[in-house]
Design a protein around this motif. Structure first.
Motif, short mmCIF file in Angstrom:
data_model
loop_
_atom_site.label_atom_id
_atom_site.label_comp_id
_atom_site.label_asym_id
_atom_site.label_seq_id
_atom_site.Cartn_x
_atom_site.Cartn_y
_atom_site.Cartn_z
N UNK A 216 0.86 -1.18 0.00
CA UNK A 216 0.00 0.00 0.00
C UNK A 216 0.90 1.24 0.00
N UNK A 217 0.65 2.16 -0.95
CA UNK A 217 1.43 3.38 -1.03
C UNK A 217 0.54 4.58 -0.67
N UNK A 218 1.09 5.50 0.10
CA UNK A 218 0.38 6.73 0.43
C UNK A 218 1.31 7.92 0.18
N UNK A 219 0.71 9.04 -0.15
CA UNK A 219 1.43 10.29 -0.31
C UNK A 219 1.19 11.17 0.90
N UNK A 220 2.25 11.75 1.43
CA UNK A 220 2.15 12.72 2.52
C UNK A 220 2.57 14.06 1.95
N UNK A 221 1.61 14.95 1.65
CA UNK A 221 1.97 16.22 1.00
C UNK A 221 2.93 17.05 1.82
N UNK A 222 2.77 17.05 3.15
CA UNK A 222 3.64 17.86 3.99
C UNK A 222 3.69 17.29 5.40
N UNK A 223 4.90 17.20 5.95
CA UNK A 223 5.10 16.75 7.32
C UNK A 223 5.96 17.79 8.03
N UNK A 224 5.46 18.34 9.13
CA UNK A 224 6.19 19.34 9.90
C UNK A 224 6.70 18.69 11.18
N UNK A 225 8.00 18.85 11.43
CA UNK A 225 8.65 18.27 12.60
C UNK A 225 9.41 19.35 13.33
N UNK B 114 -9.57 2.18 3.95
CA UNK B 114 -8.83 1.98 2.71
C UNK B 114 -7.34 2.24 2.80
N UNK B 115 -6.80 2.45 4.00
CA UNK B 115 -5.39 2.81 4.09
C UNK B 115 -4.55 1.78 4.81
N UNK B 116 -3.61 2.29 5.63
CA UNK B 116 -2.70 1.41 6.35
C UNK B 116 -3.43 0.49 7.31
N UNK B 117 -4.58 0.91 7.82
CA UNK B 117 -5.32 0.12 8.79
C UNK B 117 -5.61 -1.26 8.24
N UNK B 118 -6.07 -1.32 7.00
CA UNK B 118 -6.37 -2.61 6.38
C UNK B 118 -5.10 -3.41 6.13
N UNK B 119 -4.04 -2.72 5.70
CA UNK B 119 -2.80 -3.43 5.42
C UNK B 119 -2.18 -4.04 6.65
N UNK B 120 -2.28 -3.34 7.79
CA UNK B 120 -1.69 -3.84 9.03
C UNK B 120 -2.46 -5.02 9.60
N UNK B 121 -3.76 -5.07 9.39
CA UNK B 121 -4.58 -6.11 10.01
C UNK B 121 -4.85 -7.30 9.11
N UNK B 122 -4.66 -7.14 7.81
CA UNK B 122 -4.96 -8.24 6.90
C UNK B 122 -4.04 -9.42 7.19
N UNK B 123 -4.62 -10.58 7.37
CA UNK B 123 -3.84 -11.78 7.63
C UNK B 123 -3.59 -12.06 9.10
N UNK B 124 -4.00 -11.14 10.00
CA UNK B 124 -3.82 -11.39 11.42
C UNK B 124 -4.63 -12.61 11.85
N UNK B 125 -4.05 -13.40 12.76
CA UNK B 125 -4.70 -14.61 13.22
C UNK B 125 -4.78 -14.62 14.73
N UNK B 126 -5.89 -15.19 15.25
CA UNK B 126 -6.07 -15.32 16.70
C UNK B 126 -7.05 -16.45 16.96
N UNK B 127 -6.62 -17.41 17.77
CA UNK B 127 -7.46 -18.52 18.18
C UNK B 127 -8.12 -19.21 16.98
N UNK B 128 -7.36 -19.39 15.90
CA UNK B 128 -7.88 -20.08 14.74
C UNK B 128 -8.66 -19.23 13.77
N UNK B 129 -8.83 -17.94 14.07
CA UNK B 129 -9.54 -17.01 13.19
C UNK B 129 -8.53 -16.10 12.48
#
Length: 280
Positions: free
Chosen positions: A122-131, A179-194
């Protein structure tokens, strides 16, 4: 003004592909402070066109694609890597911000990829990041968009201390849209056979940390669609799940609160569920 273009960072002995690429780096010199300190001091730093891919392995650990970190063992000085202070990210950040009179770094046009097991990158664009960083307090804010579109996936802000050292004390706010990182991070997670097969969800969360540990979380969760599968059979889709949730650390352990829970599953619809769980 010092300007560099086409910067690439790659692992020596690798396949030749860069792990991090930066199209342009701009440093504005602060002449007066450079004279007073008898060394280079910059007014501010700006970076443009940063590209990188974060890879998650099967154990859940994250790393930069194409960049291999040093293995445990002797460092360049012959000492153990733990003794090589120059390798510490916190020291590099301190050295960098000490050379900037206004400790503010602006990054524009970032492209970040997340490569997780059993899923497309999954690719995302960050137009601006201030640190901003003054040696102790760090603050950062930005938003992420789906690559090549104006669809916003997330907004976030971070403020606190010791983030680089792993002992973060401070506050984090984030809003994730479906539709973002949330789905990518959780896809394929397994717990108690689920196993998570499909997830469309959004969330808003406020988190408080102390010495690297989560102390309190308050949030709102909205799940449009959740598809689970088990070793025996597929499970019908869970739809329209939403709830307000809260979690806090206590002297005895922790306490979890949930209010306004509702969902729709098959022909059944449930709403108005609240619960509290205290545990050691």
């Amino acid at each position: 003004v010092l300007q560099a273009e086409g910067i690439q960072i790659a692992h020596r002995g690798g396949d030749g592909n860069s792990a991090v690429s930066l199209q342009q780096l701009l440093l504005r010199l602060d002449g007066l402070r450079s004279l007073l300190r008898m060394g280079l001091v910059f007014e501010r730093m700006e970076a443009d066109g940063l590209d990188l891919v974060i890879v998650q392995d099967a154990d859940g650990r994250f790393a930069l694609d194409g960049l291999t970190l040093p293995e445990p063992g002797p460092g360049l000085s012959g000492e153990e890597l733990e003794g090589e202070q120059w390798l510490e990210p916190g020291r590099w950040l301190n050295e960098l911000t000490a050379r900037i009179s206004d400790p503010h770094i602006r990054l524009t046009r970032l492209t970040v990829g997340l490569d997780t097991p059993d899923a497309e990158t999954v690719f995302v664009d960050i137009p601006q990041l201030d640190l901003a960083y003054d040696g102790q307090e760090m603050s950062a804010s930005g938003r992420a968009m789906r690559q090549g579109t104006l669809e916003q996936l997330a907004t976030f802000s971070v403020e606190g201390q010791d983030l680089i050292e792993g002992r973060f004390t401070g506050e984090v706010w984030a809003e994730l849209t479906p539709g973002g990182f949330f789905e990518g991070l959780t896809r394929g997670l397994q717990w108690q056979g689920f196993k998570v097969r499909e997830l469309e969800a959004g969330a808003r969360a406020w988190l408080n940390f102390a010495d690297g540990q989560l102390q309190r979380l308050n949030g709102e969760l909205e799940v449009d669609r959740l598809q689970l599968e088990s070793e025996l059979d597929d499970i019908p889709v869970l739809r329209d799940l939403s709830a307000k949730i809260g979690w806090r650390r206590t002297e005895e352990g922790a306490s979890f609160h949930m209010a306004g829970l509702r969902w729709r599953w098959r022909d059944d619809q449930v709403s108005g569920v609240s619960a509290r769980i205290d545990y050691d």
